[in-house]
Motif scaffolding. Structure first.
Motif, mmCIF file in Angstrom:
data_model
loop_
_atom_site.group_PDB
_atom_site.id
_atom_site.type_symbol
_atom_site.label_atom_id
_atom_site.label_comp_id
_atom_site.label_asym_id
_atom_site.label_seq_id
_atom_site.Cartn_x
_atom_site.Cartn_y
_atom_site.Cartn_z
ATOM 1 N N ALA A 1 0.829 -1.209 0.000
ATOM 2 C CA ALA A 1 0.000 0.000 0.000
ATOM 3 C C ALA A 1 0.861 1.257 0.000
ATOM 4 C CB ALA A 1 -0.928 0.001 1.210
ATOM 5 N N GLU A 2 1.914 1.252 0.798
ATOM 6 C CA GLU A 2 2.789 2.418 0.877
ATOM 7 C C GLU A 2 3.519 2.660 -0.442
ATOM 8 O OE1 GLU A 2 6.098 3.948 3.975
ATOM 9 O OE2 GLU A 2 6.612 2.174 2.793
ATOM 10 N N HIS B 1 1.124 4.140 8.965
ATOM 11 C CA HIS B 1 2.464 4.611 8.596
ATOM 12 C C HIS B 1 3.431 4.461 9.766
ATOM 13 C CE1 HIS B 1 2.034 6.234 4.543
ATOM 14 N NE2 HIS B 1 0.844 6.702 4.894
ATOM 15 N N ASP C 1 2.427 2.215 -3.397
ATOM 16 C CA ASP C 1 1.538 2.654 -4.464
ATOM 17 C C ASP C 1 1.792 4.128 -4.779
ATOM 18 O OD1 ASP C 1 -1.028 1.977 -6.072
ATOM 19 O OD2 ASP C 1 -1.473 3.899 -5.095
ATOM 20 N N ASN D 1 -6.735 3.448 2.090
ATOM 21 C CA ASN D 1 -5.430 4.078 2.285
ATOM 22 C C ASN D 1 -4.889 3.786 3.680
ATOM 23 O OD1 ASN D 1 -7.629 6.275 2.870
ATOM 24 N ND2 ASN D 1 -5.844 6.925 4.042
ATOM 25 N N HIS E 1 -0.077 6.452 -5.784
ATOM 26 C CA HIS E 1 -1.100 7.420 -5.401
ATOM 27 C C HIS E 1 -1.558 7.273 -3.957
ATOM 28 C CE1 HIS E 1 -1.221 8.486 -9.596
ATOM 29 N NE2 HIS E 1 -1.348 7.191 -9.884
ATOM 30 N N GLY E 2 -1.286 6.125 -3.348
ATOM 31 C CA GLY E 2 -1.676 5.914 -1.966
ATOM 32 C C GLY E 2 -3.170 5.728 -1.763
ATOM 33 N N LEU E 3 -3.895 5.488 -2.834
ATOM 34 C CA LEU E 3 -5.342 5.343 -2.745
ATOM 35 C C LEU E 3 -5.774 4.078 -3.468
ATOM 36 C CD1 LEU E 3 -7.976 6.746 -1.804
ATOM 37 C CD2 LEU E 3 -8.058 7.833 -4.053
ATOM 38 N N ARG E 4 -6.461 3.201 -2.752
ATOM 39 C CA ARG E 4 -6.946 1.925 -3.292
ATOM 40 C C ARG E 4 -5.867 1.164 -4.060
ATOM 41 N NH1 ARG E 4 -10.770 5.540 -4.627
ATOM 42 N NH2 ARG E 4 -10.336 5.367 -6.832
ATOM 43 N N THR F 1 -3.525 4.763 7.324
ATOM 44 C CA THR F 1 -3.770 5.827 8.296
ATOM 45 C C THR F 1 -2.425 6.291 8.853
ATOM 46 O OG1 THR F 1 -3.908 4.250 10.114
ATOM 47 C CG2 THR F 1 -5.988 4.821 8.986
ATOM 48 N N ALA G 1 -5.371 1.073 8.662
ATOM 49 C CA ALA G 1 -5.778 1.444 7.305
ATOM 50 C C ALA G 1 -7.248 1.833 7.310
ATOM 51 C CB ALA G 1 -5.557 0.270 6.349
#
Length: 130
Positions: free
Chosen positions: A27-28, A86, A30, A80, A32-35, A82, A61
């Motif tokens: 996820a990190e 992070h 990615d 995303n 765009h950090g979204l979906r 949270t 998340a």
């Protein structure tokens, strides 16, 4: 349910901290950090969805619960990371520290996310000489 079904459920329903960490890392990374697209080698989509659901419950998340009455296990869509996600990932990122924590926790059979975070933080402090 047959014996095989019960075995599969017990495997899927057990929290896998390595998978939790891998989902956070994907996820990190990615752009765009979204979906982010969560495809992780050696894990089924059902396992990934279940652990995504757990990430939402832990506050690591933001997720959308997609569980229905027809679902075999809880399902969620990752939205995303949270701030907490992070923070946990910053503590869990380095492989050697992660493995030290995993070995220590493995000796007692498991631990909560706050215990994981505290142990990872202490191992980082030790490495930094703090």
């Amino acid at each position: 349910q047959g014996k095989e079904d019960i075995l599969m459920i017990s495997i899927i329903m057990k929290r896998d901290m390595d998978l939790i960490r891998k989902i956070l890392l994907v996820a990190e990374s990615d752009a765009h950090g979204l979906r982010p697209k969560l495809e992780i080698q050696d894990y089924t989509q059902e396992e990934i969805q279940y652990h995504t659901f757990l990430l939402g419950e832990a506050g690591l998340a933001k997720v959308v619960n997609e569980t229905t009455f027809g679902s075999k296990s809880p399902e969620a869509i990752f939205i995303n990371l949270t701030w907490q996600g992070h923070e946990f990932l910053d503590s869990a990122r380095e492989n050697q520290i992660w493995n030290q924590a995993k070995d220590a926790i493995g000796k007692i059979g498991g631990a909560s996310i706050p215990i994981w975070t505290a142990l990872l933080t202490e191992l980082i402090k030790k490495r930094l000489g703090l």
